[in-house]
Enzyme design. Structure first.
Site, short mmCIF file in Angstrom:
data_model
loop_
_atom_site.label_atom_id
_atom_site.label_comp_id
_atom_site.label_asym_id
_atom_site.label_seq_id
_atom_site.Cartn_x
_atom_site.Cartn_y
_atom_site.Cartn_z
CB SER A 137 -0.89 0.01 1.24
OG SER A 137 -1.51 1.27 1.40
CE1 TYR A 150 -4.14 -2.44 4.60
CE2 TYR A 150 -3.51 -0.24 3.92
CZ TYR A 150 -3.84 -1.54 3.59
OH TYR A 150 -3.86 -1.93 2.28
#
Length: 241
Positions: A137, A150
């Site tokens: 990500s 995350y």
């Protein structure tokens, strides 16, 4: 690696980036194993993809991941490509992170990809080559409030990937990382969240419009073919590294 006639596992294949990746790999001649929790969605997708095979899989379950590889080998006789795409977000401030939820997030975003890599590597080694693509990500390159849980786990996935790449170079196995930007998927709807402080803003309130999933799928195909170490959804993202 040329994907024509190769066998590829794609996790999180029932929607978003995973679905788009399964489609683009099939278009280029790969035989795709579709893995996700939703059996109905996988079967519907498989009906549109030539030579595909569905294996409903919960990536939190280590035995299910082992079975995924076992069934792939039984069905196709080989495994050439793994795309670790399945993931889950957690939208919360650091001081509010629930250890139990963080552990669940670890199982999905780090442990699942690790186990699937471990199960796939011996089969790729027998082939003399292989491609493992771990979908990270862009948040792992930044420090964004409320996304520490995350992004920290995606950073861990980056570290596993980079080290595995060095270790497996002698076996002809390329381990690569893809860094998506914000992507228009159901990811945001499935993000875990918890208690808010007054200063907290929901992700949907602060994030700009995202990319279509096919853009990331094209990057995944590109890095499988090139064998490069990493690829970004957009060149401008290099400025945040």
């Amino acid at each position: 690696m040329i994907v024509q006639d190769k066998v590829a596992i794609v996790t999180g294949a029932s929607s978003g980036i995973g679905e788009a990746t399964a489609k683009i790999l099939t278009e280029h001649g790969a035989k795709v194993v579709l893995a996700a929790r939703s059996k109905d969605k996988l079967e519907a997708l498989s009906g549109t993809l030539k030579d595909s095979y569905t294996v409903p899989t919960d990536v939190k379950n280590i035995d299910a991941l082992k079975n995924l590889v076992k069934l792939t080998i039984e069905h196709y006789g080989r495994l050439d490509i793994v795309v670790n795409n399945a993931g889950l977000g957690y939208d919360i401030e650091v001081e509010k992170i629930d250890p139990k939820l963080y552990t669940e997030l670890f199982q999905i975003n780090v442990l699942g990809p690790l186990v699937l890599m471990q199960e796939a590597i011996p089969h790729m080694r027998k082939n003399g080559e292989g491609a493992i693509v771990n979908v990270s990500s862009g948040t792992s390159l930044m420090n964004i409030p409320n996304l520490a849980a995350y992004s920290s786990l995606k950073k861990a996935l980056n570290g596993l990937s980079s080290t595995a790449r060095v270790e497996l170079e002698k076996d002809g196995i390329k381990v690569s990382i893809v860094y998506p930007y914000i992507t228009n998927t159901n990811f945001g709807k499935n993000v875990m969240s918890g208690p808010r402080t007054e200063s907290h803003q929901d992700m949907d309130d602060v994030l700009p419009e995202g990319d279509p999933p096919v853009l990331v799928a094209e990057k995944i195909l590109e890095i499988i073919e090139s064998g490069e170490e990493e690829i970004l959804a957009h060149d401008w993202m290099r400025d945040i590294k």
